[in-house]
Design a protein around this motif. Structure first.
Motif, PDB file in Angstrom:
ATOM      1  N   LEU A   1      64.735 -47.439  35.340  1.00 41.59           N
ATOM      2  CA  LEU A   1      64.680 -48.270  34.151  1.00 41.59           C
ATOM      3  C   LEU A   1      64.263 -47.330  33.023  1.00 41.59           C
ATOM      4  O   LEU A   1      64.542 -48.772  31.935  1.00 41.59           O
ATOM      5  N   TRP A   2      64.365 -47.053  33.014  1.00 38.60           N
ATOM      6  CA  TRP A   2      63.540 -46.041  31.434  1.00 38.60           C
ATOM      7  C   TRP A   2      65.201 -45.866  30.951  1.00 38.60           C
ATOM      8  O   TRP A   2      66.387 -45.197  31.410  1.00 38.60           O
ATOM      9  N   ASN A   3      64.985 -45.425  29.352  1.00 39.85           N
ATOM     10  CA  ASN A   3      66.328 -45.270  28.547  1.00 39.85           C
ATOM     11  C   ASN A   3      66.145 -44.908  27.462  1.00 39.85           C
ATOM     12  O   ASN A   3      65.150 -46.312  27.021  1.00 39.85           O
ATOM     13  N   LYS A   4      67.534 -44.662  26.628  1.00 42.47           N
ATOM     14  CA  LYS A   4      67.313 -44.201  25.220  1.00 42.47           C
ATOM     15  C   LYS A   4      67.388 -45.769  24.448  1.00 42.47           C
ATOM     16  O   LYS A   4      66.769 -45.673  23.235  1.00 42.47           O
ATOM     17  N   PHE A   5      67.577 -46.473  24.815  1.00 41.79           N
ATOM     18  CA  PHE A   5      67.558 -48.137  24.318  1.00 41.79           C
ATOM     19  C   PHE A   5      66.470 -48.792  23.903  1.00 41.79           C
ATOM     20  O   PHE A   5      66.141 -49.220  22.502  1.00 41.79           O
ATOM     21  N   ALA A   6      65.426 -48.774  25.343  1.00 37.82           N
ATOM     22  CA  ALA A   6      64.873 -49.167  25.005  1.00 37.82           C
ATOM     23  C   ALA A   6      63.533 -48.871  24.572  1.00 37.82           C
ATOM     24  O   ALA A   6      62.644 -48.557  22.913  1.00 37.82           O
TER      25      ALA A   6
END
Length: 242
Positions: free
Chosen positions: A36-41
């Motif tokens: 669930l890690w991502n660049k958007f967050a």
């Protein structure tokens, strides 16, 4: 391009991005997949006052939508279009939906550029952006969709029972914004090109499609980088190489 078209283009550029197992390699579309890690967050968290707290590592469908608005229109206009205050709870789908409702911007029939919400009578569980409405179907682009978690293009019957409705930005707020040509971004050299465009641009350079100018200058526009990236994902640049 209309405001809606600009938003949709920004979202579609991210198709195929995979959520990450850990807080690493966030800018790579495929690496470290499966979480669930991502660049958007990460990017939204860096704004500090957009949300009520840090969101990376959690479900990110709503964060993806907000990221697309911020990327396209900037922070302040994105807040207005999504009806959110500072320190918003809008990374949660129900809160996000309720912000539209509170402004009278929630509808039961879709239009391109709307934020679509899914769930049941008592739970709001997912969201995305409407890309098109055609032949009784609503086409979307969604973050944190499917398995593994990814940005995906989806399609639903307009009668699909889990569609709760559509948040519609007040697009009149965008009137008077500079035309895209007035904001054209030019990258002088390959090292100036953002990482998520570089692979496609490098292929175009290697194949002689981009020769640059004197002293190794590239002088490529962001619009062209976007086009090359889409073509690369479709395999067109690889076919050209053969």
């Amino acid at each position: 391009m209309t405001a809606q078209e600009r938003l949709i283009a920004a979202a579609q550029e991210q198709e195929g991005y995979l959520g990450k197992k850990t807080n690493a390699q966030l800018d790579d579309f495929k690496a470290n997949a499966g979480g669930l890690w991502n660049k958007f967050a990460r990017d939204m968290d860096a704004l500090e006052d957009f949300y009520n707290g840090q969101k990376n590592g959690y479900d990110w469908c709503d964060v993806f939508v907000d990221w697309c608005f911020v990327r396209t229109f900037g922070v302040e206009l994105a807040r207005k279009l999504t009806c959110q205050p500072r320190y918003s709870l809008g990374a949660g789908t129900k809160y996000s939906m309720d912000y539209y409702k509170a402004r009278g911007r929630f509808f039961m029939t879709p239009q391109p550029g709307d934020q679509i919400f899914f769930g049941t009578a008592t739970v709001t569980s997912h969201t995305g952006l409407v890309v098109a409405v055609k032949d009784g179907y609503v086409h979307t682009v969604e973050g944190n969709a499917g398995s593994p978690s990814a940005v995906r293009l989806c399609r639903y019957s307009q009668q699909y029972a889990k569609i709760k409705g559509y948040g519609r930005p007040d697009w009149s707020l965008v009137i008077g914004e500079p035309e895209e040509d007035d904001e054209m971004v030019i990258y002088k050299a390959l090292t100036d090109v953002p990482e998520y465009y570089q692979a496609a641009v490098q292929k175009a350079v290697d194949q002689g499609a981009l020769n640059g100018t004197g002293d190794g200058e590239l002088n490529v526009s962001e619009d062209l980088c976007r086009t090359l990236t889409v073509l690369d994902r479709l395999g067109v640049l690889d076919k050209a190489a053969t």
